[in-house]
Design a protein around this motif. Structure first.
Motif, PDB file in Angstrom:
ATOM      1  N   PRO A   1       0.827  -1.216   0.000  1.00 44.66           N
ATOM      2  CA  PRO A   1       0.000   0.000   0.000  1.00 44.66           C
ATOM      3  C   PRO A   1       0.855   1.258   0.000  1.00 44.66           C
ATOM      4  O   PRO A   1       2.008   1.255   0.442  1.00 44.66           O
ATOM      5  N   THR A   2       0.291   2.347  -0.488  1.00 49.70           N
ATOM      6  CA  THR A   2       0.995   3.623  -0.476  1.00 49.70           C
ATOM      7  C   THR A   2       1.141   4.125   0.952  1.00 49.70           C
ATOM      8  O   THR A   2       0.258   3.901   1.787  1.00 49.70           O
ATOM      9  N   PRO A   3       2.244   4.802   1.267  1.00 46.49           N
ATOM     10  CA  PRO A   3       2.406   5.326   2.630  1.00 46.49           C
ATOM     11  C   PRO A   3       1.573   6.576   2.897  1.00 46.49           C
ATOM     12  O   PRO A   3       1.446   7.001   4.050  1.00 46.49           O
ATOM     13  N   ASP A   4       1.015   7.163   1.844  1.00 50.92           N
ATOM     14  CA  ASP A   4       0.267   8.413   2.005  1.00 50.92           C
ATOM     15  C   ASP A   4      -1.194   8.130   2.347  1.00 50.92           C
ATOM     16  O   ASP A   4      -1.806   7.210   1.798  1.00 50.92           O
ATOM     17  N   ALA A   5      -1.751   8.911   3.231  1.00 46.85           N
ATOM     18  CA  ALA A   5      -3.156   8.762   3.603  1.00 46.85           C
ATOM     19  C   ALA A   5      -4.040   9.103   2.407  1.00 46.85           C
ATOM     20  O   ALA A   5      -3.733  10.024   1.637  1.00 46.85           O
ATOM     21  N   PRO A   6      -5.142   8.371   2.203  1.00 47.92           N
ATOM     22  CA  PRO A   6      -6.050   8.694   1.094  1.00 47.92           C
ATOM     23  C   PRO A   6      -6.480  10.163   1.132  1.00 47.92           C
ATOM     24  O   PRO A   6      -6.749  10.717   2.193  1.00 47.92           O
ATOM     25  N   GLY A   7      -6.493  10.769  -0.053  1.00 46.61           N
ATOM     26  CA  GLY A   7      -6.924  12.155  -0.162  1.00 46.61           C
ATOM     27  C   GLY A   7      -5.821  13.173  -0.029  1.00 46.61           C
ATOM     28  O   GLY A   7      -6.067  14.376  -0.176  1.00 46.61           O
ATOM     29  N   THR A   8      -4.581  12.723   0.221  1.00 50.32           N
ATOM     30  CA  THR A   8      -3.508  13.685   0.479  1.00 50.32           C
ATOM     31  C   THR A   8      -2.539  13.860  -0.683  1.00 50.32           C
ATOM     32  O   THR A   8      -1.863  14.883  -0.762  1.00 50.32           O
ATOM     33  N   LYS A   9      -2.466  12.872  -1.580  1.00 47.24           N
ATOM     34  CA  LYS A   9      -1.463  12.942  -2.641  1.00 47.24           C
ATOM     35  C   LYS A   9      -2.048  12.448  -3.954  1.00 47.24           C
ATOM     36  O   LYS A   9      -2.741  11.434  -3.993  1.00 47.24           O
ATOM     37  N   TYR A  10      -1.740  13.168  -5.039  1.00 49.20           N
ATOM     38  CA  TYR A  10      -2.166  12.756  -6.373  1.00 49.20           C
ATOM     39  C   TYR A  10      -1.234  11.652  -6.871  1.00 49.20           C
ATOM     40  O   TYR A  10      -0.012  11.819  -6.894  1.00 49.20           O
ATOM     41  N   ALA A  11      -1.798  10.519  -7.264  1.00 46.71           N
ATOM     42  CA  ALA A  11      -1.032   9.424  -7.858  1.00 46.71           C
ATOM     43  C   ALA A  11      -1.947   8.709  -8.843  1.00 46.71           C
ATOM     44  O   ALA A  11      -2.891   8.022  -8.435  1.00 46.71           O
ATOM     45  N   TYR A  12      -1.677   8.877 -10.116  1.00 44.67           N
ATOM     46  CA  TYR A  12      -2.556   8.363 -11.163  1.00 44.67           C
ATOM     47  C   TYR A  12      -2.719   6.857 -11.044  1.00 44.67           C
ATOM     48  O   TYR A  12      -1.737   6.115 -10.943  1.00 44.67           O
ATOM     49  N   SER A  13      -3.960   6.394 -11.042  1.00 44.89           N
ATOM     50  CA  SER A  13      -4.226   4.970 -10.862  1.00 44.89           C
ATOM     51  C   SER A  13      -5.363   4.520 -11.761  1.00 44.89           C
ATOM     52  O   SER A  13      -6.520   4.903 -11.571  1.00 44.89           O
ATOM     53  N   ASN A  14      -5.029   3.671 -12.735  1.00 44.04           N
ATOM     54  CA  ASN A  14      -6.070   3.065 -13.561  1.00 44.04           C
ATOM     55  C   ASN A  14      -6.968   2.148 -12.747  1.00 44.04           C
ATOM     56  O   ASN A  14      -8.146   1.975 -13.060  1.00 44.04           O
ATOM     57  N   THR A  15      -6.416   1.583 -11.679  1.00 45.68           N
ATOM     58  CA  THR A  15      -7.202   0.693 -10.830  1.00 45.68           C
ATOM     59  C   THR A  15      -8.409   1.408 -10.236  1.00 45.68           C
ATOM     60  O   THR A  15      -9.485   0.822 -10.082  1.00 45.68           O
ATOM     61  N   GLY A  16      -8.227   2.682  -9.872  1.00 46.38           N
ATOM     62  CA  GLY A  16      -9.329   3.436  -9.293  1.00 46.38           C
ATOM     63  C   GLY A  16     -10.551   3.463 -10.186  1.00 46.38           C
ATOM     64  O   GLY A  16     -11.696   3.387  -9.708  1.00 46.38           O
ATOM     65  N   TYR A  17     -10.337   3.532 -11.499  1.00 46.50           N
ATOM     66  CA  TYR A  17     -11.481   3.570 -12.415  1.00 46.50           C
ATOM     67  C   TYR A  17     -12.065   2.185 -12.673  1.00 46.50           C
ATOM     68  O   TYR A  17     -13.259   2.060 -12.972  1.00 46.50           O
ATOM     69  N   LEU A  18     -11.265   1.141 -12.535  1.00 51.90           N
ATOM     70  CA  LEU A  18     -11.860  -0.196 -12.549  1.00 51.90           C
ATOM     71  C   LEU A  18     -12.804  -0.353 -11.365  1.00 51.90           C
ATOM     72  O   LEU A  18     -13.899  -0.924 -11.497  1.00 51.90           O
ATOM     73  N   LEU A  19     -12.400   0.168 -10.212  1.00 54.22           N
ATOM     74  CA  LEU A  19     -13.256   0.117  -9.024  1.00 54.22           C
ATOM     75  C   LEU A  19     -14.528   0.933  -9.244  1.00 54.22           C
ATOM     76  O   LEU A  19     -15.625   0.505  -8.859  1.00 54.22           O
ATOM     77  N   LEU A  20     -14.404   2.086  -9.877  1.00 50.21           N
ATOM     78  CA  LEU A  20     -15.594   2.894 -10.161  1.00 50.21           C
ATOM     79  C   LEU A  20     -16.539   2.163 -11.114  1.00 50.21           C
ATOM     80  O   LEU A  20     -17.765   2.235 -10.971  1.00 50.21           O
ATOM     81  N   GLY A  21     -15.982   1.446 -12.089  1.00 47.23           N
ATOM     82  CA  GLY A  21     -16.825   0.654 -12.971  1.00 47.23           C
ATOM     83  C   GLY A  21     -17.599  -0.401 -12.210  1.00 47.23           C
ATOM     84  O   GLY A  21     -18.787  -0.637 -12.477  1.00 47.23           O
TER      85      GLY A  21
END
Length: 372
Positions: free
Chosen positions: A176-196
């Motif tokens: 997992p990323t060390p950054d808390a959700p909502g704090t850092k921009y990191a492009y993720s194609n996975t995020g849009y698979l989850l939205l689908g």
């Protein structure tokens, strides 16, 4: 699928490209047609087999231009109305559907992934729909688990069917990323698979069906489709290529036909320059979303960044702000932006040849199309 690492072929392994004819059609009022065509030719000179562009706007007519060829080894011109893989511009369509569901309920931007997809993402109770949309979720990108060009292994998988579940599992198996959700921009194609997958849970239908019924049909985007697992591009289209390493050499391989399930909700769409211009104009112009949600869409998730909820903002040298997105579908790349007042829309698509990076030439042409 955006931000796929582009492989630039060195002079020692430069790839031969045939001579490139160019063509222009129609003309909007006040457009520098010669300048636009030169800019399109510069893109091809800087690293593309072919390129196509459409510029439109309220009361200004339409200008279409092409440069280069539709297929290596031929003199066939790029089809001005041809279809191409639009890559991550798909994300803007997905985001629009998500926000329409937020508008009507029961989905909310602050809903967690865990609420809709229990047990799918570790720490999903701390990740929101908003964060998936603006790439601040911290969910790893599944692309890092897959071979990519120019490795021969990537070409070998070109017709494999990937499920969203399989790709998401590959992603979340990474540290997992060390950054808390909502704090850092990191492009993720996975995020849009989850939205689908969330769209399916909310509506009982796939994201592709929802995009079709909510956007493609109402806007009459006749050249736009979500092919699912179908490898072909229907209708006139340019051929796309990827570099593949063979021993000490790298060659271009025709990758026009491939199984787009690799990209899924993050980038499977096929479209045209005209359809994307129409979509961006209607979206930014307020037809598809109420004003408060469109404002949310245009607001970057992290200060200093340009990516909002599936929509990217860009400031031109003449001070005009435009909104849209860009997409990298491996063998195809596309950019589509529109002004808020609907006075100008511009879409550029190209088939890269990997001799160089055409990004600077594309950005210069986008600026010229908007600023004149």
């Amino acid at each position: 699928m955006r931000r796929v690492h582009r492989v630039l072929v060195t002079a020692a392994t430069a790839l031969a490209v045939v001579a490139v004819p160019s063509a222009a059609q129609a003309s909007p009022a006040k457009a520098d047609r010669g300048g636009l065509q030169k800019g399109l030719d510069d893109i091809v000179a800087n690293g593309a087999v072919g390129a196509v562009m459409e510029v439109g706007g309220n009361g200004g007519g339409v200008w279409r231009g092409t440069s280069g060829v539709a297929e290596l080894g031929t003199s066939r011109e790029m089809p001005a109305h041809g279809r191409f893989r639009a890559g991550s511009i798909t994300k803007t369509f997905v985001a629009t559907v998500v926000l329409q569901l937020v508008d009507k309920g029961p989905l909310r931007l602050d809903d967690t992934v865990e609420k809709w997809l229990p047990g799918v993402v570790p720490g999903g109770d701390r990740i929101t729909v908003r964060q998936l949309l603006n790439h601040t979720s911290g969910v790893p990108d599944y692309r890092g688990t897959l071979p990519m060009p120019p490795t021969p292994e990537f070409e070998a998988d070109r017709f494999r069917t990937w499920s969203a579940t399989e790709l998401i599992r590959r992603a979340v198996a990474q540290p997992p990323t060390p950054d808390a959700p909502g704090t850092k921009y990191a492009y993720s194609n996975t995020g849009y698979l989850l939205l689908g997958e969330i769209i399916r849970k909310v509506t009982g239908r796939s994201y592709a069906v929802e995009i079709e019924r909510r956007i493609i049909e109402p806007l009459r985007l006749h050249g736009t489709s979500l092919p699912g697992t179908s490898s072909r591009i229907r209708g006139p289209h340019p051929h796309g290529y990827i570099p593949v390493r063979q021993g000490d050499e790298t060659r271009l391989v025709d990758f026009t036909e491939m199984n787009p399930s690799l990209m899924g909700a993050g980038g499977e769409m096929i479209s045209t320059t005209g359809d994307l211009n129409r979509f961006m104009a209607e979206l930014v112009g307020g037809r598809l979303l109420p004003r408060h949600l469109l404002d949310e869409m245009k607001t970057p998730g992290v200060e200093g960044k340009r990516y909002g909820l599936g929509l990217r903002r860009q400031d031109t040298p003449c001070g005009v702000r435009v909104y849209g997105n860009d997409g990298d579908a491996l063998a195809y790349q596309a950019w589509s932006f529109a002004t808020e007042d609907r006075r100008r829309q511009v879409t550029i698509a190209l088939t890269p040849d990997f001799r160089g990076d055409p990004d600077d030439a594309v950005e210069a042409l986008l600026d010229k199309a908007i600023c004149g």
